[in-house]
Scaffold this active site. Structure first.
Site, PDB file in Angstrom:
ATOM      1  N   SER A 136       0.866  -1.167   0.000  1.00  0.00           N
ATOM      2  CA  SER A 136       0.000   0.000   0.000  1.00  0.00           C
ATOM      3  C   SER A 136       0.909   1.225   0.000  1.00  0.00           C
ATOM      4  O   SER A 136       1.728   1.381   0.905  1.00  0.00           O
ATOM      5  CB  SER A 136      -0.879  -0.021   1.256  1.00  0.00           C
ATOM      6  N   LYS A 162      -1.054  -1.112  -4.447  1.00  0.00           N
ATOM      7  CA  LYS A 162      -2.232  -0.296  -4.108  1.00  0.00           C
ATOM      8  C   LYS A 162      -1.745   1.122  -3.893  1.00  0.00           C
ATOM      9  O   LYS A 162      -0.752   1.331  -3.200  1.00  0.00           O
ATOM     10  CB  LYS A 162      -2.877  -0.870  -2.846  1.00  0.00           C
ATOM     11  N   LYS A 164      -2.956   5.056  -2.677  1.00  0.00           N
ATOM     12  CA  LYS A 164      -3.995   5.817  -2.011  1.00  0.00           C
ATOM     13  C   LYS A 164      -4.405   6.953  -2.930  1.00  0.00           C
ATOM     14  O   LYS A 164      -3.551   7.580  -3.583  1.00  0.00           O
ATOM     15  CB  LYS A 164      -3.451   6.391  -0.695  1.00  0.00           C
ATOM     16  N   ASP A 189      -7.179   2.980  -3.240  1.00  0.00           N
ATOM     17  CA  ASP A 189      -7.934   3.034  -1.980  1.00  0.00           C
ATOM     18  C   ASP A 189      -8.213   4.493  -1.643  1.00  0.00           C
ATOM     19  O   ASP A 189      -7.288   5.290  -1.469  1.00  0.00           O
ATOM     20  CB  ASP A 189      -7.105   2.376  -0.861  1.00  0.00           C
ATOM     21  N   GLU A 214     -11.035   0.514  -3.631  1.00  0.00           N
ATOM     22  CA  GLU A 214     -11.312   0.253  -2.213  1.00  0.00           C
ATOM     23  C   GLU A 214     -11.956   1.463  -1.552  1.00  0.00           C
ATOM     24  O   GLU A 214     -11.463   2.590  -1.671  1.00  0.00           O
ATOM     25  CB  GLU A 214      -9.986  -0.108  -1.511  1.00  0.00           C
ATOM     26  N   ASP A 239     -13.801  -1.830   2.977  1.00  0.00           N
ATOM     27  CA  ASP A 239     -12.867  -1.884   4.095  1.00  0.00           C
ATOM     28  C   ASP A 239     -13.604  -1.393   5.349  1.00  0.00           C
ATOM     29  O   ASP A 239     -14.197  -2.192   6.083  1.00  0.00           O
ATOM     30  CB  ASP A 239     -11.615  -1.042   3.756  1.00  0.00           C
ATOM     31  N   LYS A 263      -9.651  -6.940   8.033  1.00  0.00           N
ATOM     32  CA  LYS A 263      -8.652  -6.563   9.034  1.00  0.00           C
ATOM     33  C   LYS A 263      -9.064  -7.119  10.385  1.00  0.00           C
ATOM     34  O   LYS A 263     -10.170  -6.849  10.853  1.00  0.00           O
ATOM     35  CB  LYS A 263      -8.539  -5.035   9.130  1.00  0.00           C
ATOM     36  N   GLY A 291      -3.886  -3.975   6.184  1.00  0.00           N
ATOM     37  CA  GLY A 291      -2.879  -3.612   7.171  1.00  0.00           C
ATOM     38  C   GLY A 291      -3.218  -2.288   7.818  1.00  0.00           C
ATOM     39  O   GLY A 291      -4.017  -1.500   7.291  1.00  0.00           O
TER      40      GLY A 291
HETATM   41  O1  OSB Z   1      -7.267   1.817   4.422  1.00  0.00           O
HETATM   42  O2  OSB Z   1      -6.112   0.053   4.282  1.00  0.00           O
HETATM   43  C1  OSB Z   1      -6.262   1.193   4.733  1.00  0.00           C
HETATM   44  C2  OSB Z   1      -3.170   2.256   6.727  1.00  0.00           C
HETATM   45  C3  OSB Z   1      -3.753   2.933   7.769  1.00  0.00           C
HETATM   46  C4  OSB Z   1      -5.123   3.072   7.800  1.00  0.00           C
HETATM   47  C5  OSB Z   1      -5.899   2.520   6.780  1.00  0.00           C
HETATM   48  C6  OSB Z   1      -5.334   1.810   5.748  1.00  0.00           C
HETATM   49  C7  OSB Z   1      -3.935   1.710   5.702  1.00  0.00           C
HETATM   50  C8  OSB Z   1      -3.209   1.071   4.628  1.00  0.00           C
HETATM   51  C9  OSB Z   1      -1.840   0.583   4.975  1.00  0.00           C
HETATM   52  O3  OSB Z   1      -3.592   1.005   3.479  1.00  0.00           O
HETATM   53  C10 OSB Z   1      -1.680  -0.870   4.887  1.00  0.00           C
HETATM   54  C11 OSB Z   1      -0.365  -1.302   5.474  1.00  0.00           C
HETATM   55  O4  OSB Z   1      -0.279  -1.510   6.702  1.00  0.00           O
HETATM   56  O5  OSB Z   1       0.575  -1.419   4.705  1.00  0.00           O
HETATM   57 MG    MG Z   2      -8.453   0.706   3.089  1.00  0.00          MG
END
Ligand code: OSB
Ligand code: MG
Length: 368
Positions: A136, A162, A164, A189, A214, A239, A263, A291
């Site tokens: 991510s 992925k 953001k 995401d 996402e 999510d 999660k 994560g």
């Molecule tokens: O939306 O998946 C998410 C990290 C913090 C809060 C929300 C998210 C995330 C990530 C990071 O996408 C995933 C990771 O730990 O690598």
């Molecule tokens: Mg997410």
């Protein structure tokens, strides 16, 4: 199983690289570690995966600490249960606060697996010892910076990328990523940065052939997501709103999305993750492990649960060194050049803890 003591540690760990989502930027983490001890003196460890502020969900480090200390620990301590699978039931009276619950619950699973001499992944019912890893990548200061990071992770072997997105960092960025990397398995995401008023823009993402989009809409929504999914080709992945197996069932019934990012913390621990996994598997909804910028303990729990049969897509469980200068477990989580992680065979979470480092990073602790 009877838990006699719960010890909390709050550790402060700077991230190797800041992590930015549509709700904000994080430079360092404040993480709660949970150590449970049973009446035989056996130990297990868990991690509370909430953020430092209530940007992703209502829970945050300060609220989770108080909730465990004052509410959840008293519900669990001294109560005899048959197995770790019954710990969530002891805390059910307290509504919500699932990440706080998960810290205790996953620690009890670690303890139980250790006592049985089993690796946690086997004890949870895992079937795939080798799991597939994705990354991510947060919002960057510039598109060239993002492209350089993608190049690095693709070369490292990760199975999918992925990125953001937010209304200020979306279509043009995806266009440049696709120009540079036309064929990589790519997804985006949004962490709830859009509404149905943005439907034309969200539809326009279809041209990028994303594996999934996402959580484009509100963090607590499964109705508008169903409307959106009916209008776009890209599979919607949920999510934030999936906090239980019941939520998953309803979202599947409504066709709110076609994939679920599962999660542990968000659903309250391994027992509920197993239930979500089962419902999704029976309904042919792929799940993958999300994560929350975890330290090694949370990362180890994520690896274990990712071995269940329904986790059929690469997750956000990646190498320790992407986040930490030094992780609190040994060995650190590493990823093969094929983008895979092997679940360890040692009992419980299967990693040693670096107690000296945990002590050095601890800013407060309490024994309950
Ligand atoms: O939306 O998946 C998410 C990290 C913090 C809060 C929300 C998210 C995330 C990530 C990071 O996408 C995933 C990771 O730990 O690598
Ligand atoms: Mg997410």
């Amino acid at each position: 199983m009877k838990i006699e003591q719960i010890k909390l540690f709050e550790i402060k760990m700077p991230l190797v690289h800041f992590f930015e989502t549509s709700f904000g930027r994080t430079y360092e983490r404040n993480i709660i570690l949970v150590r449970v001890t049973d009446s035989d003196g056996a130990e297990g460890w868990g991690e509370v995966t909430c953020g430092e502020s209530p940007g992703y969900s209502e829970e945050w480090t300060g609220s989770a600490w108080a909730t465990i200390d004052k509410i959840l620990a008293p519900l669990v301590l001294g109560r005899e249960v048959d197995s770790a699978g019954d710990i969530a039931g002891l805390m059910k009276w307290a509504r919500g606060n699932r990440m706080a619950k998960s810290g205790i619950e996953t620690a009890c699973w670690d303890l139980e697996a250790k006592k049985l001499g089993l690796p946690l992944w086997r004890h949870l019912g895992g079937v795939n010892r080798t799991i597939e890893s994705g990354v991510s990548i947060g919002i960057q200061d510039s598109v060239p910076a993002l492209l350089a990071l993608i190049e690095r992770e693709v070369s490292a072997g990760y199975k999918r990328i992925k990125i953001k997105i937010s209304p200020r960092w979306d279509y043009d960025v995806l266009e440049e990523v696709r120009r540079e990397f036309p064929d990589i398995p790519l997804m985006a995401d949004a962490n709830s940065a859009y509404t149905l008023a943005d439907i034309d823009k969200l539809k326009s993402f279809d041209e990028f052939g994303l594996m999934m989009l996402e959580q484009p809409l509100a963090y607590d929504d499964i109705i508008d997501h169903a409307k959106l999914q009916a209008e776009i080709e890209t599979p919607v992945c949920l999510d934030e709103p999936i906090k239980s197996a019941e939520d998953a069932r309803k979202a599947i019934e409504l066709a709110s999305g076609r994939i679920i990012n599962l999660k542990n913390g968000r659903v309250g621990g391994h027992t509920e993750s197993k239930k979500v996994e089962a419902i999704c598997r029976e309904s042919n909804i792929p799940v993958w492990c999300g994560g929350m910028l975890e330290s090694g303990i949370g990362r180890a729990h994520n690896i274990a649960i990712s071995t269940l049969a329904g986790y059929t897509m690469p997750g956000d469980v990646s190498a320790s060194k992407r986040y930490w200068h030094e992780d609190i477990i040994s060995p650190e989580v590493s990823v093969s050049e094929n983008g895979t992680i092997d679940a360890p065979d040692a009992p419980g979470i299967g990693f040693e803890l670096n107690h000296a480092l945990i002590q050095k990073l601890t800013i407060r602790n309490t024994v309950i």
